[in-house]
Write a protein that holds these residues in place. Structure first.
Motif, PDB file in Angstrom:
ATOM      1  N   LYS A 247      -0.996 -14.731  -7.920  1.00  0.00           N
ATOM      2  CA  LYS A 247      -1.173 -15.378  -6.620  1.00  0.00           C
ATOM      3  C   LYS A 247      -1.684 -14.377  -5.588  1.00  0.00           C
ATOM      4  O   LYS A 247      -2.478 -14.734  -4.716  1.00  0.00           O
ATOM      5  N   TYR A 248      -1.251 -13.133  -5.690  1.00  0.00           N
ATOM      6  CA  TYR A 248      -1.709 -12.115  -4.750  1.00  0.00           C
ATOM      7  C   TYR A 248      -3.220 -11.927  -4.855  1.00  0.00           C
ATOM      8  O   TYR A 248      -3.928 -11.870  -3.837  1.00  0.00           O
ATOM      9  N   LEU A 249      -3.723 -11.845  -6.085  1.00  0.00           N
ATOM     10  CA  LEU A 249      -5.151 -11.611  -6.285  1.00  0.00           C
ATOM     11  C   LEU A 249      -5.991 -12.867  -6.079  1.00  0.00           C
ATOM     12  O   LEU A 249      -6.992 -12.839  -5.375  1.00  0.00           O
ATOM     13  N   VAL A 250      -5.571 -13.959  -6.695  1.00  0.00           N
ATOM     14  CA  VAL A 250      -6.416 -15.146  -6.744  1.00  0.00           C
ATOM     15  C   VAL A 250      -6.221 -16.056  -5.541  1.00  0.00           C
ATOM     16  O   VAL A 250      -7.190 -16.488  -4.915  1.00  0.00           O
ATOM     17  N   ASP A 251      -4.974 -16.360  -5.211  1.00  0.00           N
ATOM     18  CA  ASP A 251      -4.709 -17.321  -4.143  1.00  0.00           C
ATOM     19  C   ASP A 251      -4.688 -16.694  -2.757  1.00  0.00           C
ATOM     20  O   ASP A 251      -5.035 -17.347  -1.768  1.00  0.00           O
ATOM     21  N   CYS A 252      -4.252 -15.457  -2.681  1.00  0.00           N
ATOM     22  CA  CYS A 252      -4.078 -14.819  -1.366  1.00  0.00           C
ATOM     23  C   CYS A 252      -5.212 -13.855  -1.021  1.00  0.00           C
ATOM     24  O   CYS A 252      -5.219 -13.273   0.067  1.00  0.00           O
ATOM     25  N   GLY A 253      -6.144 -13.650  -1.938  1.00  0.00           N
ATOM     26  CA  GLY A 253      -7.287 -12.798  -1.639  1.00  0.00           C
ATOM     27  C   GLY A 253      -6.977 -11.320  -1.584  1.00  0.00           C
ATOM     28  O   GLY A 253      -7.717 -10.533  -0.992  1.00  0.00           O
ATOM     29  N   GLY A 254      -5.873 -10.891  -2.210  1.00  0.00           N
ATOM     30  CA  GLY A 254      -5.534  -9.473  -2.227  1.00  0.00           C
ATOM     31  C   GLY A 254      -6.469  -8.696  -3.141  1.00  0.00           C
ATOM     32  O   GLY A 254      -7.212  -9.275  -3.936  1.00  0.00           O
ATOM     33  N   ASN A 255      -6.422  -7.377  -3.043  1.00  0.00           N
ATOM     34  CA  ASN A 255      -7.280  -6.545  -3.895  1.00  0.00           C
ATOM     35  C   ASN A 255      -6.447  -5.770  -4.908  1.00  0.00           C
ATOM     36  O   ASN A 255      -5.256  -5.530  -4.719  1.00  0.00           O
ATOM     37  N   ALA A 256      -7.100  -5.401  -5.996  1.00  0.00           N
ATOM     38  CA  ALA A 256      -6.411  -4.757  -7.112  1.00  0.00           C
ATOM     39  C   ALA A 256      -5.826  -3.402  -6.735  1.00  0.00           C
ATOM     40  O   ALA A 256      -4.797  -2.990  -7.268  1.00  0.00           O
ATOM     41  N   PHE A 257      -6.460  -2.689  -5.793  1.00  0.00           N
ATOM     42  CA  PHE A 257      -5.974  -1.366  -5.407  1.00  0.00           C
ATOM     43  C   PHE A 257      -4.615  -1.460  -4.715  1.00  0.00           C
ATOM     44  O   PHE A 257      -3.705  -0.672  -4.974  1.00  0.00           O
ATOM     45  N   THR A 258      -4.481  -2.437  -3.816  1.00  0.00           N
ATOM     46  CA  THR A 258      -3.195  -2.627  -3.142  1.00  0.00           C
ATOM     47  C   THR A 258      -2.161  -3.155  -4.116  1.00  0.00           C
ATOM     48  O   THR A 258      -0.993  -2.743  -4.086  1.00  0.00           O
ATOM     49  N   LEU A 259      -2.580  -4.063  -5.005  1.00  0.00           N
ATOM     50  CA  LEU A 259      -1.656  -4.598  -6.001  1.00  0.00           C
ATOM     51  C   LEU A 259      -1.107  -3.485  -6.884  1.00  0.00           C
ATOM     52  O   LEU A 259       0.068  -3.489  -7.247  1.00  0.00           O
ATOM     53  N   GLN A 260      -1.946  -2.525  -7.200  1.00  0.00           N
ATOM     54  CA  GLN A 260      -1.506  -1.382  -8.006  1.00  0.00           C
ATOM     55  C   GLN A 260      -0.331  -0.679  -7.348  1.00  0.00           C
ATOM     56  O   GLN A 260       0.656  -0.328  -8.013  1.00  0.00           O
ATOM     57  N   LYS A 261      -0.416  -0.479  -6.045  1.00  0.00           N
ATOM     58  CA  LYS A 261       0.667   0.195  -5.318  1.00  0.00           C
ATOM     59  C   LYS A 261       1.913  -0.673  -5.246  1.00  0.00           C
ATOM     60  O   LYS A 261       3.034  -0.197  -5.385  1.00  0.00           O
TER      61      LYS A 261
END
Length: 309
Positions: A247-261
């Protein structure tokens, strides 16, 4: 001759676990070592002495696993742990067996659907038990942070700063302290929960009904019962981590770099492997970038503007 080679595979595996425990390896990893030994014992004679062990024995083990239909990635996991054991044996000058790694296949992780999340996030009745209220807060927390179950169990009251909208994770898989943000909704949920939970700074935030630390099994069973009581058949705690990532990446438009952290991964590659959902991110709003869509997009003619008189 090394006398330890006369010991059984299971005996030396026990020494390996003791060594890893002394090094401070995470509890969940130690439990996994025990579980892997149990699982491979069905396909490998763990009572054989190490001087009878060979690569061909492991090859036969893998073949038997494939014959009975064990998933490729499960076999890869078993082999990865056995390789760790063999590397330890080599360092201890016990045996020298090289076992090739098996590359895991990428799979799309199962997640909770939005319909299931709506059921799980419905606020419980005011007269509910403490445990149901706590479980509801935990589900909210997992969807806010995507953390692991072991991290949830180890959070203390002192780790939460409502004023700064953040929580400190002192217990993580890689041993590194993380500071994770809390959304405004989560801050409000925790404010109400912490008023009920009470306790001193060093008490565990998500405790059992007596104020003590939740065990791994107790948390697993608690969330399992909670989900089923809400009409949700899925009960995996780790699925919330998958759901958070998707949901962070697909639905909320987050990026993989922030998700990594946020997930506490050491590399971006691990984040992509873990989520296995970046293809879905590419598909989002694809009409805006597809050459075919652009070719079919009607072009507007330039309109002549009337000159002001």
């Amino acid at each position: 001759m090394n006398n330890r080679k006369e010991k059984t595979f299971s005996e030396v595996w026990g020494e390996f676990i003791t060594s890893q425990t002394a090094k401070g390896v995470a509890d969940i990893t130690i439990r996994n070592y025990h579980q892997v030994l149990h699982n491979i014992s069905k396909y490998l004679d763990i009572e054989m002495t190490l001087d009878n062990l060979s690569k061909s024995k492991f090859d036969e083990m893998i073949v038997e696993m494939r014959k009975v239909g064990i998933a490729h990635n499960s076999i890869a996991t078993y082999v990865r742990v056995v390789r760790t054991f063999l590397h330890w044996c080599k360092a201890e000058n016990i045996i020298f067996i090289e076992l090739p790694n098996i590359i895991e296949r990428e799979t799309v992780k199962e997640t909770y659907t939005d319909e299931e999340l709506e059921l799980l996030l419905r606020r419980p009745e005011a007269d509910c038990s403490f445990c149901e209220y706590r479980n509801w807060v935990i589900v909210n927390f997992l969807l806010n942070s995507g953390c692991r179950a072991a991290t949830v169990r180890n959070i203390q009251n002192r780790d939460v700063s409502l004023a700064d909208s953040q929580v400190i994770f002192r217990h993580t898989k890689n041993g590194k302290i993380q500071v994770i943000p809390l959304c405004s909704r989560m801050v409000n949920v925790l404010r109400g929960y912490m008023a009920v939970r009470g306790g001193v700074a060093e008490d565990y935030l998500f405790c059992d009904q007596y104020g003590g630390m939740l065990s791994h099994n107790a948390l697993r069973l608690a969330i399992g019962r909670y989900n089923k009581s809400r009409g949700v058949a899925k009960t995996g705690i780790h699925l919330f981590r998958h759901t958070f990532a998707r949901k962070y990446l697909v639905d909320c438009g987050g990026n993989a770099f922030t998700l990594q952290k946020l997930l506490g991964h050491s590399t971006l590659t691990m984040t992509k492997r873990y989520c296995a959902i970046f293809d879905a991110d590419i598909a989002k709003n694809y009409d805006n970038v597809s050459p075919l869509a652009q070719l079919y997009h009607p072009k507007e003619k330039i309109k002549k503007q009337s000159r002001a008189s």
